[in-house]
Design an enzyme around this catalytic site. Structure first.
Site, PDB file in Angstrom:
ATOM      1  N   ASP A 149      21.402  47.528  48.695  1.00 47.19           N
ATOM      2  CA  ASP A 149      21.331  47.603  47.237  1.00 47.19           C
ATOM      3  C   ASP A 149      20.542  48.856  46.876  1.00 47.19           C
ATOM      4  OD1 ASP A 149      22.477  45.114  47.361  1.00 47.19           O
ATOM      5  OD2 ASP A 149      20.921  44.090  46.217  1.00 47.19           O
ATOM      6  N   HIS A 192      22.138  47.115  56.086  1.00 48.39           N
ATOM      7  CA  HIS A 192      23.254  46.531  56.818  1.00 48.39           C
ATOM      8  C   HIS A 192      24.226  47.625  57.268  1.00 48.39           C
ATOM      9  CE1 HIS A 192      22.421  42.240  55.516  1.00 48.39           C
ATOM     10  NE2 HIS A 192      21.608  42.948  54.744  1.00 48.39           N
ATOM     11  N   SER A 202      12.674  52.759  50.200  1.00 47.05           N
ATOM     12  CA  SER A 202      12.927  54.089  50.727  1.00 47.05           C
ATOM     13  C   SER A 202      14.388  54.462  50.545  1.00 47.05           C
ATOM     14  CB  SER A 202      12.509  54.195  52.182  1.00 47.05           C
ATOM     15  OG  SER A 202      12.403  55.542  52.558  1.00 47.05           O
TER      16      SER A 202
END
Length: 278
Positions: free
Chosen positions: A88, A145, A247
């Site tokens: 996200d 992911h 980050s």
């Protein structure tokens, strides 16, 4: 002088690593009242949607870091077709890798070789390929992911500074992603080589991977390379790592990517959302 440029300039003399480690100590604090106060304040400040979390009770987490790297409820991030977003966040930049250079922000480019820790041979794999950069703000889900299925071949720790990676710093600190501490993960995929670079930043207390646990912080020193004789295979959408505080993820693909219609720089994306296809 703009406030954004001033914010970037005042970061140069700061003790980046010391500040980040102090924040890391606080984020691992297990004093219940302090931990709960930090979590509740964070939820209010950044409007965190706990309904998406596998554990929606904020007080159930042992530490702030456990809350920050919380697992999502199964099914809330469906995995799309083609290459998908690893996290996200904000799709800050994407496009072709031109003459071995990636776009950081308007007027700023940085080299693939520097990003990959000075490895010219690895950088040549991505000549003519594509890249995409996803910035994770404090309010975002902070697990990373796989954008496509792949087999891990090498992990490279690159020491560096810990500048903030928000928009203001990205626009005013040259070679930002090639300056900061980072973890380069090389994969073999059905689309050719792929590098997923987890970039450290100011107050990022640590970076973890699912195959080796916590990697950073390490004593500052030389580039450290770890090859994997036993294959580590991860499928598309499977978790590969996480940031303990926010980050950036930079992805490099050896083949040109046809990015999906409707996505644009500075667009919000979610983990599993289709970014494009090879």
């Amino acid at each position: 002088m703009s406030l954004a440029k001033l914010f970037a300039l005042i970061q140069y003399p700061l003790p980046h690593h010391l500040l980040s480690r102090l924040v890391g100590w606080l984020a691992e604090c297990r004093i219940p009242w302090l931990k709960n106060a930090l979590v509740q304040a964070f939820i209010r400040q950044f409007r965190v949607d706990m309904d998406e979390a596998a554990e929606p009770d904020p007080t159930a987490y042992a530490t702030f870091n456990d809350f920050f790297t919380r697992e999502l409820e199964e099914g809330v991030r469906p995995i799309g077709e083609g290459i998908v977003s690893p996290a996200d966040g904000t799709l800050s930049q994407f496009g072709p890798i031109e003459a071995g250079q990636l776009l950081q922000a308007k007027g700023h480019r940085f080299s693939a070789m520097e990003l990959l820790g000075g490895d010219g041979e690895a950088a040549r794999r991505y000549l003519g390929g594509s890249f995409a950069t996803v910035y994770l703000s404090p309010s975002d889900y902070h697990r990373v992911h796989m954008p496509v299925s792949g087999t891990l071949t090498e992990m490279v720790y690159v020491p560096g500074r810990l500048f903030s990676v928000n928009a203001a710093t990205t626009e005013h600190v040259p070679n930002l992603f090639a300056r900061n501490e980072r973890l380069v993960c090389h994969f073999d995929t059905a689309y050719g080589p792929m590098a997923v670079v987890l970039v450290g930043a100011m107050i990022v207390a640590a970076i973890e991977t699912v195959w080796a646990g916590q990697i950073t912080p390490l004593p500052r020193g030389d580039v450290q390379r770890i090859r994997f004789d036993t294959p580590v295979r991860l499928e598309k959408g499977e978790e590969m790592g996480r940031f303990k505080l926010g980050s950036t993820v930079v992805m490099a693909f050896s083949e040109p990517v046809a990015f999906a219609d409707g996505i644009a720089p500075v667009a919000k994306v979610q983990m599993g959302q289709t970014l494009g296809s090879v």
